[in-house]
Design a protein around this motif. Sequence first.
Motif, PDB file in Angstrom:
ATOM      1  N   GLY A 109      58.153  39.228  32.717  1.00 52.73           N
ATOM      2  CA  GLY A 109      59.438  39.580  33.183  1.00 52.73           C
ATOM      3  C   GLY A 109      59.475  40.806  34.156  1.00 52.73           C
ATOM      4  O   GLY A 109      60.243  41.737  34.160  1.00 52.73           O
ATOM      5  N   ALA A 110      58.710  40.612  35.343  1.00 46.05           N
ATOM      6  CA  ALA A 110      58.578  41.758  36.463  1.00 46.05           C
ATOM      7  C   ALA A 110      58.126  41.007  37.494  1.00 46.05           C
ATOM      8  O   ALA A 110      57.545  40.168  37.403  1.00 46.05           O
ATOM      9  CB  ALA A 110      58.111  42.847  35.788  1.00 46.05           C
ATOM     10  N   GLN A 111      58.196  41.791  38.848  1.00 46.22           N
ATOM     11  CA  GLN A 111      57.377  41.125  39.957  1.00 46.22           C
ATOM     12  C   GLN A 111      56.143  41.807  39.728  1.00 46.22           C
ATOM     13  O   GLN A 111      55.921  42.765  39.444  1.00 46.22           O
ATOM     14  CB  GLN A 111      58.147  41.897  41.236  1.00 46.22           C
ATOM     15  N   VAL A 112      55.222  40.995  40.182  1.00 38.62           N
ATOM     16  CA  VAL A 112      53.549  41.244  40.024  1.00 38.62           C
ATOM     17  C   VAL A 112      53.112  41.424  41.451  1.00 38.62           C
ATOM     18  O   VAL A 112      53.030  40.419  42.203  1.00 38.62           O
ATOM     19  CB  VAL A 112      52.995  40.258  39.256  1.00 38.62           C
ATOM     20  N   ILE A 113      52.385  42.616  41.733  1.00 39.34           N
ATOM     21  CA  ILE A 113      51.641  42.863  42.976  1.00 39.34           C
ATOM     22  C   ILE A 113      50.253  42.671  42.468  1.00 39.34           C
ATOM     23  O   ILE A 113      49.776  43.866  41.544  1.00 39.34           O
ATOM     24  CB  ILE A 113      52.070  44.142  43.706  1.00 39.34           C
ATOM     25  N   SER A 114      49.316  41.858  42.788  1.00 39.64           N
ATOM     26  CA  SER A 114      47.905  41.977  42.438  1.00 39.64           C
ATOM     27  C   SER A 114      47.052  42.769  43.322  1.00 39.64           C
ATOM     28  O   SER A 114      47.518  43.374  44.688  1.00 39.64           O
ATOM     29  CB  SER A 114      47.376  40.467  42.458  1.00 39.64           C
ATOM     30  N   CYS A 115      46.013  43.443  42.880  1.00 43.95           N
ATOM     31  CA  CYS A 115      45.468  44.478  43.451  1.00 43.95           C
ATOM     32  C   CYS A 115      43.705  44.267  43.178  1.00 43.95           C
ATOM     33  O   CYS A 115      43.480  43.233  42.331  1.00 43.95           O
ATOM     34  CB  CYS A 115      45.887  45.938  43.711  1.00 43.95           C
ATOM     35  N   GLY A 133      42.421  48.097  37.971  1.00 40.11           N
ATOM     36  CA  GLY A 133      43.464  48.945  37.556  1.00 40.11           C
ATOM     37  C   GLY A 133      43.361  50.284  37.788  1.00 40.11           C
ATOM     38  O   GLY A 133      44.241  50.989  37.933  1.00 40.11           O
ATOM     39  N   THR A 134      42.249  50.644  38.254  1.00 36.85           N
ATOM     40  CA  THR A 134      42.169  52.117  38.755  1.00 36.85           C
ATOM     41  C   THR A 134      43.240  52.097  40.034  1.00 36.85           C
ATOM     42  O   THR A 134      43.914  52.856  40.264  1.00 36.85           O
ATOM     43  CB  THR A 134      40.739  52.572  38.989  1.00 36.85           C
ATOM     44  N   ASP A 135      42.640  51.301  41.158  1.00 37.10           N
ATOM     45  CA  ASP A 135      43.700  51.416  42.090  1.00 37.10           C
ATOM     46  C   ASP A 135      45.049  51.119  42.226  1.00 37.10           C
ATOM     47  O   ASP A 135      45.823  51.618  42.465  1.00 37.10           O
ATOM     48  CB  ASP A 135      43.247  49.936  43.145  1.00 37.10           C
ATOM     49  N   ALA A 136      45.395  50.169  41.174  1.00 37.78           N
ATOM     50  CA  ALA A 136      46.757  50.030  40.574  1.00 37.78           C
ATOM     51  C   ALA A 136      47.524  51.378  40.557  1.00 37.78           C
ATOM     52  O   ALA A 136      48.493  51.679  41.055  1.00 37.78           O
ATOM     53  CB  ALA A 136      46.825  48.920  39.700  1.00 37.78           C
ATOM     54  N   LEU A 137      46.848  52.141  39.596  1.00 33.81           N
ATOM     55  CA  LEU A 137      47.531  53.397  39.367  1.00 33.81           C
ATOM     56  C   LEU A 137      47.427  54.388  40.630  1.00 33.81           C
ATOM     57  O   LEU A 137      48.547  54.806  40.859  1.00 33.81           O
ATOM     58  CB  LEU A 137      46.434  54.040  38.271  1.00 33.81           C
ATOM     59  N   GLN A 138      46.459  54.222  41.607  1.00 36.22           N
ATOM     60  CA  GLN A 138      46.695  54.977  43.034  1.00 36.22           C
ATOM     61  C   GLN A 138      47.671  54.299  43.549  1.00 36.22           C
ATOM     62  O   GLN A 138      48.423  55.401  44.093  1.00 36.22           O
ATOM     63  CB  GLN A 138      45.238  55.040  43.590  1.00 36.22           C
ATOM     64  N   ILE A 139      47.964  53.259  43.687  1.00 32.68           N
ATOM     65  CA  ILE A 139      48.812  52.508  44.607  1.00 32.68           C
ATOM     66  C   ILE A 139      50.118  53.052  44.121  1.00 32.68           C
ATOM     67  O   ILE A 139      50.960  53.434  44.890  1.00 32.68           O
ATOM     68  CB  ILE A 139      48.697  51.117  44.613  1.00 32.68           C
ATOM     69  N   ALA A 140      50.412  53.052  42.867  1.00 28.94           N
ATOM     70  CA  ALA A 140      51.786  53.300  42.143  1.00 28.94           C
ATOM     71  C   ALA A 140      52.066  54.896  42.562  1.00 28.94           C
ATOM     72  O   ALA A 140      53.221  54.923  42.965  1.00 28.94           O
ATOM     73  CB  ALA A 140      51.506  53.303  40.769  1.00 28.94           C
ATOM     74  N   MET A 141      50.960  55.660  42.572  1.00 26.10           N
ATOM     75  CA  MET A 141      51.203  56.955  42.816  1.00 26.10           C
ATOM     76  C   MET A 141      51.553  57.164  44.451  1.00 26.10           C
ATOM     77  O   MET A 141      52.376  58.005  44.813  1.00 26.10           O
ATOM     78  CB  MET A 141      50.130  57.912  42.420  1.00 26.10           C
ATOM     79  N   GLU A 198      57.853  45.524  47.502  1.00 25.20           N
ATOM     80  CA  GLU A 198      57.458  45.391  48.919  1.00 25.20           C
ATOM     81  C   GLU A 198      56.405  46.444  49.399  1.00 25.20           C
ATOM     82  O   GLU A 198      55.528  46.294  49.769  1.00 25.20           O
ATOM     83  CB  GLU A 198      58.760  45.207  49.498  1.00 25.20           C
ATOM     84  N   ARG A 199      57.054  47.731  48.944  1.00 26.25           N
ATOM     85  CA  ARG A 199      56.133  48.881  49.266  1.00 26.25           C
ATOM     86  C   ARG A 199      54.731  48.875  48.601  1.00 26.25           C
ATOM     87  O   ARG A 199      53.744  49.171  49.422  1.00 26.25           O
ATOM     88  CB  ARG A 199      56.896  49.851  48.896  1.00 26.25           C
ATOM     89  N   LEU A 200      54.872  48.556  47.369  1.00 26.19           N
ATOM     90  CA  LEU A 200      53.361  48.369  46.648  1.00 26.19           C
ATOM     91  C   LEU A 200      52.462  47.638  47.319  1.00 26.19           C
ATOM     92  O   LEU A 200      51.237  47.656  47.603  1.00 26.19           O
ATOM     93  CB  LEU A 200      53.774  48.267  45.118  1.00 26.19           C
ATOM     94  N   ARG A 201      53.201  46.136  47.858  1.00 25.79           N
ATOM     95  CA  ARG A 201      52.284  45.100  48.248  1.00 25.79           C
ATOM     96  C   ARG A 201      51.842  45.705  49.661  1.00 25.79           C
ATOM     97  O   ARG A 201      50.483  45.254  50.139  1.00 25.79           O
ATOM     98  CB  ARG A 201      53.355  44.024  48.457  1.00 25.79           C
TER      99      ARG A 201
END
Length: 369
Positions: free
Chosen positions: A51-57, A60-68, A211-214
């Motif tokens: 129930g959310a938009q998903v941006i793959s990467c 999981g460590t990169d995912a945290l970095q991309i978020a920040m 969009e920004r995360l992508r």
Amino acid sequence: MQPIRMVDLHTQYERIKAEVDAAMARVLESTAFIKGPEVEQFEQELGAVVGAQVISCANGTDALQIAMMALGFQPGDEVILPVHTYVATAEVMALLRLKPVFVDVDPRSFNIDARQIEKAITPKTVAIVPVHLYGQCADMEPILAIAAKHHLQVIEDAAQALGATYTFSNGEKRQAGTMGTIGTTSFFPSKNLGCFGDGGALFTRDAALAERLRMIANHGQRIKYHHDIIGINSRLDTLQAAILRVKLKYLSGYIRSRLEVANYYDQHLDNGRVVVPHRSENSSHVFHQYTIRTERRDQLKKHLEKLQIPTMIYYPVPLHLQKAYRQPEYPEGCFPVTEELSRSVISLPIHTEMTSEQLAYICQAINTF
Ligand SMILES: *Cc1c(COP(=O)(O)O)cnc(C)c1O
């Protein structure tokens, strides 16, 4: 009896081998190894589940970095996280020159103690990063209220809790990773939805942020060779996406199998000897780990080893006592719950392929120790 393993990826693969092999062959034939159509299809399918938009990467460590990176935190900004967690959560903060601010955890849930968050907030605080440890959501309702009151972002580390559901006091239900500004997860092979290598994803319900995360995950570009913002190279391989599309169909079954193992342990382990995991009233548990507590942890570990029962300690050294993350304001003794847990927790084998014979053997071994 089959040898007991912490995770049994081989048997799990055998059960879906024909489907997985066909999916991999499809990708090999197409040679669309990066950003092939399966990546977007997987994102859509997982998005429908959580129930959310998903941006793959890439992990999981990169995912945290991309978020920040996406939230524009600046060097020196402070980010609050539980001190009882995997290193990745603090690692990306250090890489971005943010200051990890540790908070102790609740001894029953093992998750960040929401009652201790406010005293860690300073004018430099920009975010709270709750970790849904071992497969159960942190207490998000009070955490979100504190964040709203102090205008902080919330990044949920849902690497261990994909598929867990949190229920708010008004009855609203949300999936782990979709309650804060951004959620992150990992498809490391041993995670509840694991691929055959590294993989990760971000969740958000905000289209502009998605969009920004992508863009950040793909060198800061929307159009090839036009770099609007600074990004990194962090993409999910098409092969991994194709494998994950097959395994996603089985995720609820995988969670059910884990729950059956956990229920068996709950019912058969002697409560007088070990403390079984607490089940929170407002979160389901997807049992990435089944973690018990006992004062004689190290002896129990050795005893089980002799009986060919593997166990793991998550985590033996708290973050504030790790050489790389020591700070003068966090001397030994300042996070008593986490320090006690590092001496008393032990995780038992739990995966989708365990037999009742194995479970009975493990419980017998623990109850007679
Ligand atoms: C596994 C894990 C990560 C990191 O995921 P990787 O895909 O291994 O980079 C981050 N946080 C937690 C809590 C994890 O368990």
